[in-house]
Design an enzyme around this catalytic site. Structure first.
Site, PDB file in Angstrom:
ATOM      1  N   THR A   1     -26.474-105.306  28.004  1.00 17.77           N
ATOM      2  CA  THR A   1     -25.764-104.050  27.768  1.00 17.77           C
ATOM      3  C   THR A   1     -26.597-103.203  26.814  1.00 17.77           C
ATOM      4  O   THR A   1     -27.194-103.728  25.878  1.00 17.77           O
ATOM      5  CB  THR A   1     -24.378-104.321  27.156  1.00 17.77           C
ATOM      6  OG1 THR A   1     -23.556-104.930  28.127  1.00 17.77           O
ATOM      7  CG2 THR A   1     -23.718-103.035  26.675  1.00 17.77           C
TER       8      THR A   1
ATOM      9  N   GLY B   1     -14.902-103.203  31.344  1.00 22.33           N
ATOM     10  CA  GLY B   1     -15.152-103.835  30.060  1.00 22.33           C
ATOM     11  C   GLY B   1     -14.922-102.893  28.899  1.00 22.33           C
ATOM     12  O   GLY B   1     -14.270-101.850  29.025  1.00 22.33           O
ATOM     13  N   ASP B   2     -15.485-103.257  27.758  1.00 25.08           N
ATOM     14  CA  ASP B   2     -15.264-102.460  26.551  1.00 25.08           C
ATOM     15  C   ASP B   2     -16.144-101.230  26.459  1.00 25.08           C
ATOM     16  O   ASP B   2     -15.781-100.240  25.824  1.00 25.08           O
ATOM     17  CB  ASP B   2     -15.504-103.336  25.317  1.00 25.08           C
ATOM     18  CG  ASP B   2     -16.957-103.764  25.190  1.00 25.08           C
ATOM     19  OD1 ASP B   2     -17.633-103.350  24.229  1.00 25.08           O
ATOM     20  OD2 ASP B   2     -17.429-104.517  26.053  1.00 25.08           O
TER      21      ASP B   2
END
Length: 301
Positions: A166, A196-197
Site C-alpha cells: 500500500t 479497506g481503510d
C-alpha cells in the site's frame, strides 16, 4: 516537506531496498512540485502516482488479486486546508486510482464512489481503465496461488503474511497547508467489493489544518478504530505531540484489535514515521535534505 511510504509488512532485504529507492524517487517528484510553489495536494498525489506505476507496490500495477483473480483498487486524497476529500473503492482494473480520487474531489458532488460507479465516473472524466494483464505481475499471481493453497488446506485467512505495498504520501506546502494521499490494491484473495481503510477518511487517510496522516497495515483493524482521525483528535483536543498521538493511537489499535499498522504523519515540526511490522519502506524530503529510512519506531524530536 513530503513523506512517502510503500506499505507495512514483511519484505525481503533485496526487495526492501528496491522499495526504499522507489519511495525516494516518488518523494523527489512530489518535492519538486513543492519547490516550484505547488500545493501539498498536488505534491502528495504526484508522489503516489509514481508508486502506483511501480510494480513493486500493491497499488495500481502490481496490485494483489481478488479471489476471482481480478484487480480492484482503492484510493483517497484529502486537502487539509478545506478538509475536502475525494475517494474511490473497489474500482475494477484501475491503474491510477489516485487520479480518480482527485477527480472526485475536484468534482465536489460526492466524497466516495465505489465499484463500477467509480469506473463510470472515471470514464466520464477521461481516465481510462487499464488492460487487466497490464496490472497483474508475476508476484501477484504467486501471492494468489500461495493464499489459495492456504485456504484449501483450511488455514485461516488471518495467517496470511502481509508483504506490504500500500502506498501513501503526506505533504506540507510553502503556505503551510497539509494534504494526504493513499492508494492500495487491498489484501490478497479478498472478496470482490471489499473496501479497506485507505479510501475511508479518518481511517487510512486524513488531513486538516494541523497535520496529515497516511496509514498502512491491517485495514480491517484500522477501520475499527478510525486510526488516522484518532491521531488527529489526540493532537487537536489533548494537545499531544504528533509523535505521542501516533504512539498512543497505535497502542489502542493493538489493544482493541490485536492488529498492526504503519503510519506516516507530518505537522509543522516535521515528520513522524512509525511501523510496528518488521519493514516499511519510507522516504522524506525536508529543509535538511533527502532521507531514506529512519529509526523503525519513530522520529525523535
Amino acid at each position: 516537506m513530503i513523506v512517502v511510504h510503500g506499505g507495512a509488512g514483511r519484505i525481503g532485504p533485496e526487495r526492501h531496498a528496491r522499495m526504499r529507492s522507489g519511495c525516494l524517487a516518488a518523494a523527489r517528484v512530489g518535492h519538486a512540485i513543492l519547490v516550484a510553489g505547488g500545493t501539498a495536494l498536488d505534491a502528495a498525489i504526484a508522489a503516489v502516482r509514481v508508486l502506483e506505476d511501480d510494480p513493486e507496490y500493491n497499488a495500481g500495477t502490481g496490485a494483489v488479486l481478488t479471489r476471482e483473480q481480478t484487480v480492484e483498487t482503492d484510493a483517497a486524497v484529502m486537502d487539509g486546508r478545506t478538509q475536502r476529500v475525494g475517494a474511490v473503492a473497489a474500482v475494477p482494473n484501475m491503474g491510477r486510482a489516485i487520479d480518480v480520487a482527485r477527480a472526485v474531489l475536484d468534482d465536489g458532488e460526492h466524497v466516495l464512489l465505489a465499484g463500477t460507479a467509480a469506473l463510470t465516473f472515471a470514464t466520464e472524466r477521461g481516465i481510462a481503465q487499464a488492460p487487466l494483464d497490464s496490472l497483474i505481475t508475476e508476484r501477484a499471481r504467486q501471492r494468489f496461488a500461495e493464499e489459495s493453497a492456504r485456504r484449501q488446506r483450511g488455514v485461516a485467512a488471518t495467517s496470511t503474511v502481509r508483504e506490504g505495498g500500500t502506498v501513501g504520501a503526506v505533504a506540507m506546502d510553502r503556505a503551510g497547508n497539509f494534504a494526504a494521499a493513499t492508494s492500495t490494491g487491498g489484501i490478497v484473495y479478498k472478496r470482490t467489493g471489499r473496501v479497506g481503510d485507505s479510501p475511508i477518511p479518518g481511517a487510512g487517510t486524513w488531513a486538516d489544518v494541523r497535520i496529515a496522516v497516511s496509514v498502512t497495515g491491517d485495514g480491517e483493524a484500522v477501520l475499527r478504530v478510525a486510526l488516522a482521525h484518532q491521531i488527529a483528535m489526540r493532537v487537536s483536543l489533548s494537545g499531544a505531540s504528533l509523535a505521542g498521538a501516533v504512539a498512543a493511537s497505535l497502542a489502542d489499535l493493538k489493544a482493541i484489535t490485536a492488529g498492526d499498522a504503519g503510519v506516516i504523519a507530518i505537522d509543522r515540526h516535521g515528520p513522524v514515521i512509525v511501523h510496528t511490522t518488521p519493514t516499511m519502506p519510507t522516504a522524506w524530503i525536508d529543509d535538511t535534505g533527502e532521507h531514506d529510512e529512519i529509526d523503525r519506531f519513530a522520529t525523535q524530536r
